[in-house]
Design an enzyme around this catalytic site. Structure first.
Site, PDB file in Angstrom:
ATOM      1  N   ASP A   1       0.840  -1.200   0.000  1.00  0.00           N
ATOM      2  CA  ASP A   1       0.000   0.000   0.000  1.00  0.00           C
ATOM      3  C   ASP A   1       0.879   1.255   0.000  1.00  0.00           C
ATOM      4  OD1 ASP A   1      -2.668   1.349   0.524  1.00  0.00           O
ATOM      5  OD2 ASP A   1      -1.538   2.031   2.272  1.00  0.00           O
TER       6      ASP A   1
ATOM      7  N   GLU B   1       1.785  -0.544  -5.090  1.00  0.00           N
ATOM      8  CA  GLU B   1       0.766   0.395  -5.533  1.00  0.00           C
ATOM      9  C   GLU B   1       1.421   1.752  -5.730  1.00  0.00           C
ATOM     10  OE1 GLU B   1      -3.015   2.956  -4.335  1.00  0.00           O
ATOM     11  OE2 GLU B   1      -1.178   2.737  -3.202  1.00  0.00           O
TER      12      GLU B   1
HETATM   13  C1  LM2 Z   1      -3.789   3.919  -0.313  1.00  0.00           C
HETATM   14  N1  LM2 Z   1      -2.944   3.582  -1.201  1.00  0.00           N
HETATM   15  O1  LM2 Z   1      -1.826   4.210  -1.395  1.00  0.00           O
HETATM   16  C2  LM2 Z   1      -5.080   3.249  -0.180  1.00  0.00           C
HETATM   17  O2  LM2 Z   1      -5.364   2.475  -1.355  1.00  0.00           O
HETATM   18  C3  LM2 Z   1      -6.104   4.290   0.099  1.00  0.00           C
HETATM   19  O3  LM2 Z   1      -7.389   3.728   0.124  1.00  0.00           O
HETATM   20  C4  LM2 Z   1      -5.749   4.962   1.419  1.00  0.00           C
HETATM   21  O4  LM2 Z   1      -6.634   6.037   1.707  1.00  0.00           O
HETATM   22  C5  LM2 Z   1      -4.358   5.542   1.400  1.00  0.00           C
HETATM   23  N2  LM2 Z   1      -3.461   4.951   0.475  1.00  0.00           N
HETATM   24  C6  LM2 Z   1      -3.727   5.409   2.770  1.00  0.00           C
HETATM   25  O5  LM2 Z   1      -3.428   4.067   3.017  1.00  0.00           O
HETATM   26  C7  LM2 Z   1      -7.771   5.708   2.499  1.00  0.00           C
HETATM   27  C8  LM2 Z   1      -8.901   6.696   2.239  1.00  0.00           C
HETATM   28  C9  LM2 Z   1      -8.645   8.016   2.926  1.00  0.00           C
HETATM   29  C10 LM2 Z   1      -8.371   7.803   4.398  1.00  0.00           C
HETATM   30  C11 LM2 Z   1      -7.128   6.915   4.494  1.00  0.00           C
HETATM   31  C12 LM2 Z   1      -6.727   6.611   5.931  1.00  0.00           C
HETATM   32  O6  LM2 Z   1      -9.034   6.891   0.823  1.00  0.00           O
HETATM   33  O7  LM2 Z   1      -9.835   8.827   2.790  1.00  0.00           O
HETATM   34  O8  LM2 Z   1      -8.154   9.033   5.030  1.00  0.00           O
HETATM   35  O9  LM2 Z   1      -7.409   5.641   3.863  1.00  0.00           O
HETATM   36  O10 LM2 Z   1      -7.752   5.968   6.615  1.00  0.00           O
HETATM   37  C13 LM2 Z   1      -9.019   9.317   6.129  1.00  0.00           C
HETATM   38  C14 LM2 Z   1      -9.762  10.625   5.911  1.00  0.00           C
HETATM   39  C15 LM2 Z   1      -8.756  11.774   5.829  1.00  0.00           C
HETATM   40  C16 LM2 Z   1      -7.917  11.831   7.105  1.00  0.00           C
HETATM   41  C17 LM2 Z   1      -7.246  10.457   7.294  1.00  0.00           C
HETATM   42  C18 LM2 Z   1      -6.453  10.392   8.589  1.00  0.00           C
HETATM   43  O11 LM2 Z   1     -10.508  10.530   4.690  1.00  0.00           O
HETATM   44  O12 LM2 Z   1      -9.482  13.002   5.698  1.00  0.00           O
HETATM   45  O13 LM2 Z   1      -6.887  12.806   6.942  1.00  0.00           O
HETATM   46  O14 LM2 Z   1      -8.256   9.423   7.342  1.00  0.00           O
HETATM   47  O15 LM2 Z   1      -7.278  10.493   9.714  1.00  0.00           O
HETATM   48  C19 LM2 Z   1      -6.906  13.887   7.846  1.00  0.00           C
END
Ligand code: LM2
Ligand code: CA
Length: 481
Positions: free
Chosen positions: A207, A233
């Site tokens: 990831d 990735e």
């Molecule tokens: C990835 N690949 O490089 C994953 O495929 C992707 O789904 C992940 O994002 C990202 N990298 C980190 O592993 C997801 C999602 C985000 C989410 C993060 C962390 O798309 O929206 O972020 O996981 O859970 C969320 C909130 C964001 C916040 C973060 C930290 O949307 O606003 O940032 O959590 O609390 C302040």
């Protein structure tokens, strides 16, 4: 180094087989994956036995298995708290049982591994399995010295993807960024991957690989056995300094260009032949290291690609993906949603649940319901097609209105219609004359070909009757008596 060994072995195998593409050539080992996004381990084990093994899928890409922060959203999976394999998707025992049962069904497990970062939480908390943490403190595992403090942006968050050091040492959306240059950190992360391998996984998805220097990832995966597949990735940003090609020295990469090329063709109904696989495709890593897909859990929430929300076009996209001779295809199977953050359905205990998919069925998934893409008849039929065509090359195609089709030399013909008028598409082919069963309609069950499933090949031409939004595929193994 690991990859070099694999490449040499592949070259030797090719030399032995004489590299023949004649119609009676031995069938190439198909190599099709499926991403079962937010599927719990016991349910994946069941899918392996009932659906994936029989259909001929080779591996499942799982969601991360690590202990994570507590929350309703799917993306809690990407905020690890420890390396205990205890998550909303299942326990360590269930994970091990899944790996064993899938293996028994002929299906490998590729585990998503989050190693670039830990949580994005500013307040201390307790993870799913009870481990306590703070942003850069994970008792018994990491302390603040193990994290980057990039000092390149006001809040240490990544701002500018044009600056390599920011992308790799600052925080991705506030996720505490591990100092993957440190030998101690590398070793501990390597031990986590080794633990997954000890449970029998056949590969790992790295990831956020772009957010680690390629040499860091190389060092982390170096101790793994050679036959463990590493898929990095690295989302391709055409003008960015960090490119997926940097990550080919120790494994494969997800090639995001593939879906970006495919989607506009389906939407416009104007198709173009790609360059032959042997020559390579522009902005694509070489075919033998490219893992390609129509969509994944991020792109279905972001990029303007074709997704499960596109109905027929999505089916056509999957048909073309599986009919192609480029890269290793991964079918995506998740759940419908209308809120980007919405997690998969859970039971009273907070664990994610999933009902088994019925092979051959193509449910119209409402928000929160599983799409079951991997069980669709159309997908099963195309896996059958893929097995039958083996390594026969894709030949230049023909287009008529918004329909397009091509031959896999001497072994199969496929056509899709992205328009709203029916098209009789004539695809030149060297397949033997006769009547064939459309495996898209029949789900690969050629023997009892459904009404309207017969396709005639005569005078070197396959005549495909393509309904609006329809697809047809025939192959040498589905010739009717
Ligand atoms: C990835 N690949 O490089 C994953 O495929 C992707 O789904 C992940 O994002 C990202 N990298 C980190 O592993 C997801 C999602 C985000 C989410 C993060 C962390 O798309 O929206 O972020 O996981 O859970 C969320 C909130 C964001 C916040 C973060 C930290 O949307 O606003 O940032 O959590 O609390 C302040
Ligand atoms: Ca990083």
């Amino acid at each position: 180094m690991r990859r070099a060994v694999v490449a040499v072995a592949a070259a030797a195998a090719l030399a032995l087989s004489g590299c023949s593409a004649a119609p009676d050539a031995a069938e190439a080992e198909p190599d099709v994956g499926v991403q079962l996004f937010q599927w719990p381990w016991p349910a994946i084990a069941e899918e392996c036995e009932n659906t994936l093994g029989p259909a001929g899928f080779d591996w499942v890409l799982t969601s991360p298995a690590q202990e994570h922060v507590v929350g309703e959203q799917w993306w809690v999976s990407y905020q690890p708290v420890s390396y205990r394999l205890e998550s909303r998707l299942g326990t360590r025992e269930e994970f091990a049982d899944m790996v064993a049962r899938c293996r028994e069904a002929g299906v490998g497990i590729v585990a998503d591994a989050v190693v670039n970062h830990m949580t994005g939480q500013d307040e201390p908390g307790t993870g799913w399995a009870g481990s306590t943490y703070a942003h850069t403190e994970y008792p018994g595992i990491w302390s603040s010295a193990d994290f980057h403090a990039c000092g390149l942006t006001p809040d240490d968050d990544i701002r500018d993807y044009d600056v390599r050091a920011q992308v790799q040492t600052c925080e991705l959306v506030n996720l505490a960024d591990l100092d993957t240059a440190s030998p101690r950190v590398r070793e501990r992360l390597g031990a986590f991957l080794a633990d997954l391998v000890s449970l029998g996984v056949s590969g790992v998805r790295i990831d956020a690989a772009k957010h680690m220097a390629a040499e860091d990832v190389a060092a982390i995966v170096a101790p793994l056995p050679d036959d463990v597949r590493v898929i990095s990735e690295v989302i391709r940003g055409p003008l960015e300094p960090i490119q997926p090609e940097e990550y080919l020295g120790f494994g494969d990469v997800f090639e995001f260009s593939y879906a970006r090329d495919l989607a506009p063709q389906l939407r416009s109904g104007i198709f173009a032949d790609p360059a032959p696989a042997a020559e390579g495709r522009a902005m694509h890593v070489p075919a033998d290291q490219a893992v390609v897909f129509v969509d994944n859990h991020d792109t279905e929430r972001g990029e303007a690609g074709v997704t499960g929300r596109d109905g027929d076009l999505y089916v056509l996209a999957n048909v073309l993906l599986l009919a192609d001779d480029f890269g290793t295809p991964v079918v995506y199977s998740g759940y419908a949603f209308d809120d980007r953050d919405a997690g998969a359905p859970t039971g009273a205990d907070g664990r994610v649940v999933a009902d088994p998919c019925t092979p051959g069925e193509h449910p119209d998934a409402a928000a929160g319901e599983r799409t079951c893409t991997h069980a669709w008849a159309e997908v099963a039929g195309m896996l059958d097609f893929r097995r039958a065509v083996g390594d026969a090359p894709r030949l230049p195609g023909v287009a008529d209105a918004a329909a397009y089709g091509f031959e896999r030399e001497g072994r199969g013909v496929v056509g899709v219609n992205a328009g709203d008028e029916s098209v009789e598409l004539e695809v030149p082919t060297s397949m033997p004359a006769g009547e064939y069963c459309d495996v898209v309609l029949s789900g690969g069950r050629g023997a009892d070909c459904p009404d309207g499933g017969a396709v005639i090949v005569a005078d070197g031409v396959a005549r495909l009757s393509l309904a609006p939004g329809g697809a047809v595929a025939i192959h040498v193994g589905a010739r009717l008596p």
